[in-house]
Design a protein around this motif. Structure first.
Motif, mmCIF file in Angstrom:
data_model
loop_
_atom_site.group_PDB
_atom_site.id
_atom_site.type_symbol
_atom_site.label_atom_id
_atom_site.label_comp_id
_atom_site.label_asym_id
_atom_site.label_seq_id
_atom_site.Cartn_x
_atom_site.Cartn_y
_atom_site.Cartn_z
ATOM 1 N N ALA A 122 11.060 114.099 88.538
ATOM 2 C CA ALA A 122 11.688 114.680 89.721
ATOM 3 C C ALA A 122 12.656 115.785 89.303
ATOM 4 O O ALA A 122 13.048 115.898 88.143
ATOM 5 N N THR A 123 13.065 116.582 90.299
ATOM 6 C CA THR A 123 13.934 117.734 90.060
ATOM 7 C C THR A 123 15.146 117.663 90.973
ATOM 8 O O THR A 123 15.041 117.253 92.138
ATOM 9 N N ILE A 124 16.290 118.072 90.431
ATOM 10 C CA ILE A 124 17.500 118.203 91.248
ATOM 11 C C ILE A 124 17.980 119.646 91.187
ATOM 12 O O ILE A 124 17.980 120.279 90.124
ATOM 13 N N PHE A 125 18.370 120.156 92.346
ATOM 14 C CA PHE A 125 18.885 121.530 92.471
ATOM 15 C C PHE A 125 20.117 121.485 93.352
ATOM 16 O O PHE A 125 20.114 120.864 94.412
ATOM 17 N N ILE A 322 13.869 123.856 99.091
ATOM 18 C CA ILE A 322 13.049 122.642 99.018
ATOM 19 C C ILE A 322 11.639 122.901 98.487
ATOM 20 O O ILE A 322 11.195 122.215 97.545
ATOM 21 N N PRO A 323 10.870 123.852 99.020
ATOM 22 C CA PRO A 323 9.505 124.028 98.487
ATOM 23 C C PRO A 323 9.490 124.356 96.991
ATOM 24 O O PRO A 323 8.656 123.830 96.248
ATOM 25 N N ALA A 324 10.403 125.202 96.557
ATOM 26 C CA ALA A 324 10.436 125.576 95.137
ATOM 27 C C ALA A 324 10.860 124.404 94.265
ATOM 28 O O ALA A 324 10.351 124.236 93.144
ATOM 29 N N VAL A 325 11.767 123.587 94.755
ATOM 30 C CA VAL A 325 12.222 122.430 93.986
ATOM 31 C C VAL A 325 11.114 121.396 93.874
ATOM 32 O O VAL A 325 10.900 120.802 92.802
ATOM 33 N N VAL A 326 10.383 121.174 94.946
ATOM 34 C CA VAL A 326 9.261 120.222 94.908
ATOM 35 C C VAL A 326 8.211 120.684 93.893
ATOM 36 O O VAL A 326 7.605 119.866 93.194
ATOM 37 N N ALA A 327 8.009 121.993 93.785
ATOM 38 C CA ALA A 327 6.985 122.527 92.875
ATOM 39 C C ALA A 327 7.482 122.679 91.440
ATOM 40 O O ALA A 327 6.673 122.887 90.536
ATOM 41 N N ALA A 328 8.785 122.558 91.209
ATOM 42 C CA ALA A 328 9.368 122.847 89.900
ATOM 43 C C ALA A 328 9.099 121.727 88.902
ATOM 44 O O ALA A 328 8.884 120.572 89.279
#
Length: 350
Positions: A122-125, A322-328
């Motif tokens: 998972a990713t956190i931003f 959100i979309p970029a974080v989900v794809a990161a």
């Protein structure tokens, strides 16, 4: 693609986040976390001043994670590392406004967050307006100069109507003007701005020699009643001018400054503008001022209406990501790691 979102808390910024998520055609609110027991079982829409949404707030974390959201919009005043570790470790991405840019201000707890990201893939931003978006704006602006000598960001606001003593007292507001620990209080309370300086330095490919904090203060000359049943007594801090400065090569190269005032009885008197000024000193020098105005159809009945409008710029940078974080890739992501964030699902076409 529609992204399944869980909203984490419905406080000042959280309420605005719910408004934004519900209005965005690319996002689907599927769950809501309630920090206060009196909010458990209530409709998230009603908690946020909207019509019922059919999403009930709960404090059952397992139930929220079982919804398999693509992302949690995490908006508590201050981050709870145990909560973040649990969410990320379960494989759920996080965008947050809770004083998180790169996590270095958390010390060893940053390692726990990074490990949870790896475990859960998972990713956190983290972002807000400042720290956050305004540093991205400074970096983009700097792309117009072929030589950069210094970048400065100045935030300047009269925060008299802002009802959040829990976030402002840790900055130094309300303390006696001669309190011996005032500098260290402000340095600790504004510590996330160190991460903002690092964000710009990383974007420039510069390793800083030092980052230091310095603050000056103004006192109120009379008792100052404020929203939230809070009063700053005469002789106590009602104005803070804090600077976080990064040095390289023996000189100041990045400067992030916040000037916040309350009331009309300050000593010394400070002239406070409203908004953000970004200056890239170089060839050429570029100076940009960002100010914010309500839309033509804005109708306000209370001070809270104006506050909620202002909180839009705090909530939206995280939601836009959100979309970029989900794809990161998994891990701790900053603006330096993500592609250009596109404001999808918000254009009004009818």
């Amino acid at each position: 693609m529609t992204y399944r979102v869980v909203q984490w808390t419905t406080g000042n910024v959280g309420r605005k986040s719910v408004h934004a998520v519900v209005a965005n055609s690319d996002l689907d609110l599927v769950g809501c976390y309630a920090w206060s027991p009196d909010k458990v079982g209530r409709d998230a829409g009603e908690l946020c001043g909207l019509d019922p949404l059919g999403v009930m707030a709960t404090d059952d974390v397992d139930a929220l994670l079982a919804l398999k959201p693509d992302c949690v919009v995490y908006n508590p005043m201050f981050a709870d590392v145990d909560e973040l570790v649990r969410i990320l470790g379960a494989g759920v991405n996080v965008v947050t406004t809770s004083e998180f840019i790169n996590g270095h201000n958390l010390g060893a707890d940053r390692d726990r967050i990074a490990a949870a990201c790896a475990h859960g893939d998972a990713t956190i931003f983290g972002s807000g307006i400042n720290p956050g978006f305004i540093q991205l704006f400074a970096v983009v602006t700097a792309g117009l100069s072929d030589r950069i000598d210094r970048i400065s960001v100045v935030e300047s606001f009269d925060t008299t109507i802002y009802n959040s003593p829990a976030t402002e007292i840790p900055m130094g507001f309300g303390y006696p003007i001669d309190h011996p620990d005032l500098q260290s209080i402000t340095e600790k309370g504004s510590g996330v701005f160190r991460e903002a300086v690092q964000l710009i330095a990383d974007a420039l490919g510069t390793e800083l020699d030092d980052i230091h904090c310095q603050a000056t203060y103004a006192e109120t000359t009379q008792d100052l009643p404020l929203p939230g049943d809070w009063t700053i007594a005469a002789g106590c801090v009602a104005g803070i001018d804090v600077r976080w400065t990064g040095r390289a090569g023996g000189r100041d190269v990045i400067d992030i400054r916040g000037i916040w005032t309350k009331g009309q009885s300050l000593a010394p008197q400070w002239s406070t503008s409203f908004g953000y000024t970004v200056t890239v000193e170089g060839r050429p020098t570029i100076k940009t001022t960002l100010s914010f105005e309500p839309p033509p159809d804005f109708v306000a009945e209370t001070l809270d209406d104006f506050i909620m409008l202002g909180l839009t710029i705090t909530a939206m940078p995280a939601i836009t990501a959100i979309p970029a974080v989900v794809a990161a890739p998994a891990g701790i992501a900053t603006y330096n790691d993500l592609p250009l964030l596109q404001p999808r699902g918000v254009l009004k076409t009818s």
